[in-house]
Design an enzyme around this catalytic site. Structure first.
Site, PDB file in Angstrom:
ATOM      1  N   ASP A   1     -12.435  -4.115  -2.841  1.00  0.00           N
ATOM      2  CA  ASP A   1     -13.515  -5.112  -2.810  1.00  0.00           C
ATOM      3  C   ASP A   1     -14.797  -4.418  -2.386  1.00  0.00           C
ATOM      4  OD1 ASP A   1     -13.928  -5.539   0.325  1.00  0.00           O
ATOM      5  OD2 ASP A   1     -11.779  -5.389  -0.042  1.00  0.00           O
TER       6      ASP A   1
ATOM      7  N   GLU B   1       0.815  -1.224   0.000  1.00  0.00           N
ATOM      8  CA  GLU B   1       0.000   0.000   0.000  1.00  0.00           C
ATOM      9  C   GLU B   1       0.852   1.279   0.000  1.00  0.00           C
ATOM     10  OE1 GLU B   1      -4.022  -1.238   2.347  1.00  0.00           O
ATOM     11  OE2 GLU B   1      -2.180  -1.226   3.514  1.00  0.00           O
TER      12      GLU B   1
ATOM     13  N   MET C   1      -9.778  -1.121   8.409  1.00  0.00           N
ATOM     14  CA  MET C   1      -9.451  -1.623   9.741  1.00  0.00           C
ATOM     15  C   MET C   1      -8.460  -0.741  10.521  1.00  0.00           C
ATOM     16  SD  MET C   1      -9.263  -5.672   8.702  1.00  0.00           S
ATOM     17  CE  MET C   1      -9.157  -6.260  10.391  1.00  0.00           C
TER      18      MET C   1
HETATM   19  N1  SAH Z   1      -5.132 -11.011   2.942  1.00  0.00           N
HETATM   20  C1  SAH Z   1      -4.492  -9.964   3.678  1.00  0.00           C
HETATM   21  C2  SAH Z   1      -5.427  -9.475   4.760  1.00  0.00           C
HETATM   22  C3  SAH Z   1      -5.921  -8.148   4.482  1.00  0.00           C
HETATM   23  S1  SAH Z   1      -6.955  -7.515   5.751  1.00  0.00           S
HETATM   24  C4  SAH Z   1      -3.218 -10.458   4.278  1.00  0.00           C
HETATM   25  O1  SAH Z   1      -3.142 -11.634   4.548  1.00  0.00           O
HETATM   26  O2  SAH Z   1      -2.307  -9.676   4.483  1.00  0.00           O
HETATM   27  C5  SAH Z   1      -7.592  -6.188   4.898  1.00  0.00           C
HETATM   28  C6  SAH Z   1      -6.779  -4.911   4.868  1.00  0.00           C
HETATM   29  O3  SAH Z   1      -7.326  -4.101   3.851  1.00  0.00           O
HETATM   30  C7  SAH Z   1      -6.902  -4.102   6.139  1.00  0.00           C
HETATM   31  O4  SAH Z   1      -5.721  -3.380   6.361  1.00  0.00           O
HETATM   32  C8  SAH Z   1      -8.109  -3.181   5.875  1.00  0.00           C
HETATM   33  O5  SAH Z   1      -7.873  -1.861   6.307  1.00  0.00           O
HETATM   34  C9  SAH Z   1      -8.304  -3.195   4.373  1.00  0.00           C
HETATM   35  N2  SAH Z   1      -9.595  -3.728   3.862  1.00  0.00           N
HETATM   36  C10 SAH Z   1      -9.823  -3.970   2.540  1.00  0.00           C
HETATM   37  N3  SAH Z   1     -11.049  -4.493   2.363  1.00  0.00           N
HETATM   38  C11 SAH Z   1     -11.630  -4.585   3.585  1.00  0.00           C
HETATM   39  C12 SAH Z   1     -12.884  -5.095   4.043  1.00  0.00           C
HETATM   40  N4  SAH Z   1     -13.764  -5.628   3.205  1.00  0.00           N
HETATM   41  N5  SAH Z   1     -13.147  -5.046   5.381  1.00  0.00           N
HETATM   42  C13 SAH Z   1     -12.243  -4.520   6.237  1.00  0.00           C
HETATM   43  N6  SAH Z   1     -11.024  -4.071   5.858  1.00  0.00           N
HETATM   44  C14 SAH Z   1     -10.702  -4.087   4.548  1.00  0.00           C
END
Ligand code: SAH
Length: 255
Positions: A214, A15, A190
């Site tokens: 998403d 990011e 988050m």
């Molecule tokens: N697959 C990733 C996990 C990402 S968690 C890994 O293993 O590293 C999601 C991250 O993107 C968080 O930092 C949050 O701020 C953001 N995010 C994107 N889509 C989101 C959603 N649907 N709900 C909550 N946070 C989301």
């Protein structure tokens, strides 16, 4: 807008885009399990780092940026799930205010109010957000002109409420429940509202900008990593490049 030391924060390394490669005279400092990459872009000292995921991680990192690295402003750049009906994957959402959707000490306090701070929503800094708005508009236009990726060609910039909580929103009905509680929410993520609270309490100007990865639905976990590298990373690079141009331009104008 004069910024001498800018903190740039993301949850995940992708990011940050290519920011760390752009830093002159770069050094890295490790503190409390985070790596802080310090360097110069033009006249601005930059401290770039990744908070990791979630509100506590973001609050801890933001506090270190302010108290240890003494940044005078913070920009959070990353991805989020789209909530508002018009918010599509590949769009960009700039926060005007942020709220913690999973914080409620009701009935002791009004629902979603931060106890003893007396606020539900924390507004972003208008001057810094204005500079990020210009930078994001330019980045989107550049990509629309150049990139063949479908998410870039239709990107739109939106501005409004972003909500944050310690959950990745993807389960059926969850996004609808959040929208029913916060009808004006554009995106869910988050970290942003935690950054907002720490910055507000320190009086540090901040802005939060998110590329929509998403729609906070069952498809959300699918191709998340691919989106990060193919779309979110170049979008972050473009936004940050424009922001540093804006900062350089306004400090030249001020001197
Ligand atoms: N697959 C990733 C996990 C990402 S968690 C890994 O293993 O590293 C999601 C991250 O993107 C968080 O930092 C949050 O701020 C953001 N995010 C994107 N889509 C989101 C959603 N649907 N709900 C909550 N946070 C989301």
């Amino acid at each position: 807008m004069k910024i001498s030391r800018l903190g740039v924060l993301s949850a995940l390394p992708q990011e940050l885009g290519d920011l760390c490669d752009q830093l002159d005279r770069a050094t890295t400092v490790e503190k409390a399990r985070r790596h802080y990459h310090c360097g110069r872009i033009g006249e601005t000292t930059v401290v770039a780092t990744t908070a990791r995921i979630g509100k506590v991680a973001a609050a801890s990192t933001t506090t270190t940026l302010i108290q240890h690295f003494e940044v005078d402003a913070i920009v959070f750049v990353g991805v989020a799930g789209g909530l508002g009906r018009d918010i599509a994957v590949g769009d960009v959402v700039l926060a005007s205010e942020l709220l913690q959707h999973d914080l409620s000490a009701a009935p002791l306090f009004p629902p979603h109010e931060i106890p003893l701070l007396g606020m539900q929503r924390i507004p972003t800094d208008s001057a810094l957000t204005g500079a990020v708005r210009i930078a994001a508009g330019q980045a989107i236009r550049r990509w629309q002109a150049q990139a063949s990726h479908p998410h870039f060609s239709q990107s739109e910039l939106h501005e409004g409420l972003i909500i944050s909580g310690d959950q990745f929103i993807h389960q059926p009905g969850h996004a609808q429940t959040l929208l029913a509680a916060f009808p004006d929410a554009l995106a869910v993520e988050m970290e942003g509202a935690a950054v907002a609270q720490v910055c507000w309490e320190h009086g540090t100007p901040f802005a939060v900008i998110r590329t929509i990865s998403d729609r906070a639905d069952a498809q959300a976990p699918v191709a998340f990593d691919q989106f990060l590298s193919e779309v979110a990373a170049p979008m972050s690079s473009g936004i940050l490049r424009g922001l540093f141009d804006a900062i350089a331009g306004s400090s030249q104008g001020a001197s």
